[in-house]
Write an enzyme that holds these catalytic residues in place. Structure first.
Site, PDB file in Angstrom:
ATOM      1  N   GLU A   1      10.269 -67.386 -20.406  1.00  0.00           N
ATOM      2  CA  GLU A   1      10.729 -66.352 -21.348  1.00  0.00           C
ATOM      3  C   GLU A   1      12.199 -66.540 -21.698  1.00  0.00           C
ATOM      4  OE1 GLU A   1       8.486 -62.298 -20.604  1.00  0.00           O
ATOM      5  OE2 GLU A   1       9.714 -62.894 -18.883  1.00  0.00           O
ATOM      6  N   ILE A   2      13.022 -66.759 -20.689  1.00  0.00           N
ATOM      7  CA  ILE A   2      14.456 -66.907 -20.904  1.00  0.00           C
ATOM      8  C   ILE A   2      14.716 -68.092 -21.834  1.00  0.00           C
ATOM      9  CG2 ILE A   2      16.663 -67.385 -19.768  1.00  0.00           C
ATOM     10  CD1 ILE A   2      15.412 -65.931 -17.258  1.00  0.00           C
TER      11      ILE A   2
ATOM     12  N   VAL B   1       7.298 -67.469 -14.270  1.00  0.00           N
ATOM     13  CA  VAL B   1       7.118 -66.949 -15.628  1.00  0.00           C
ATOM     14  C   VAL B   1       8.479 -66.705 -16.279  1.00  0.00           C
ATOM     15  CG1 VAL B   1       6.193 -65.052 -17.028  1.00  0.00           C
ATOM     16  CG2 VAL B   1       4.886 -65.886 -15.064  1.00  0.00           C
ATOM     17  N   CYS B   2       9.415 -66.183 -15.519  1.00  0.00           N
ATOM     18  CA  CYS B   2      10.727 -65.773 -16.049  1.00  0.00           C
ATOM     19  C   CYS B   2      11.461 -66.872 -16.817  1.00  0.00           C
ATOM     20  CB  CYS B   2      11.598 -65.221 -14.931  1.00  0.00           C
ATOM     21  SG  CYS B   2      10.874 -63.779 -14.113  1.00  0.00           S
ATOM     22  N   PRO B   3      11.555 -68.106 -16.281  1.00  0.00           N
ATOM     23  CA  PRO B   3      12.314 -69.103 -17.041  1.00  0.00           C
ATOM     24  C   PRO B   3      11.651 -69.478 -18.366  1.00  0.00           C
ATOM     25  CG  PRO B   3      11.312 -70.118 -15.122  1.00  0.00           C
ATOM     26  CD  PRO B   3      11.115 -68.630 -14.985  1.00  0.00           C
TER      27      PRO B   3
END
Length: 184
Positions: A60-61, A56-58
């Protein structure tokens, strides 16, 4: 014991941390301090993710990066952060296509001290929750959002709230930049 999240009206904590600002050899790292940001006279948007090399993190980034100019246009310093080290951040940026050309620093809170002061350190794994802080030029937190570790945030909502805060006026539900504000 549960963490107490720093909230609206609180002063954002001082910090001096390593950040990844490039993937160019010899230019990867930068010592970023909150004093430097405060001295810029700009707003700050700091968003946290739980772990590098996740799923999920990438997304958003990359989305924050897609809107980097929107934050710049609003006189806001954009900073991404997690409790991973600067070396892990650099490796992830080199490894992940969507992260290679980031325009904002990836702060490394390896000691977990800033995440702990902010109250966003998850108690079991000691990783940061998915949190976003909007801080005004005087260093006061004006907006905080926290998401479950499994759910990505909405970058356009962060921009909408920043726009609303910067009007210094009353903004109704679903207000968008350019719309009328309320008169009390």
């Amino acid at each position: 014991m549960k963490n107490v999240v720093l909230s609206i009206g609180s002063a954002f904590p001082e910090f001096n941390k390593k950040a990844v600002v490039s993937i160019e050899k010899g230019k990867e790292f930068y010592d970023l301090s909150y004093e430097e940001i405060k001295n810029s006279g700009k707003w700050m948007v700091m968003f946290w993710w739980p772990k590098d090399f996740t799923f999920v993190c990438p997304t958003e980034i990359a989305e924050f990066n897609n809107h980097f100019q929107d934050f710049e246009d609003r006189e806001a310093v954009l900073i991404g952060a997690s409790t991973d080290s600067e070396f892990v951040h650099a490796a992830w940026r080199r490894d992940h296509e969507d992260l290679r050309n980031l325009k904002f620093p990836m702060l490394a809170d390896t000691s977990k001290s800033l995440a702990n002061e902010l109250g966003i350190l998850e108690t079991e794994e000691k990783i940061a929750y998915r949190a976003t802080f909007i801080v005004d030029p005087q260093g006061i937190i004006r907006w905080v959002s926290l998401y479950d570790l499994n759910v990505g945030r909405n970058v356009k909502e962060v921009l909408r709230v920043l726009d609303a805060l910067q009007t210094d006026e009353l903004c109704p539900c679903n207000w968008q930049k350019g719309e009328a504000t309320l008169v009390a």
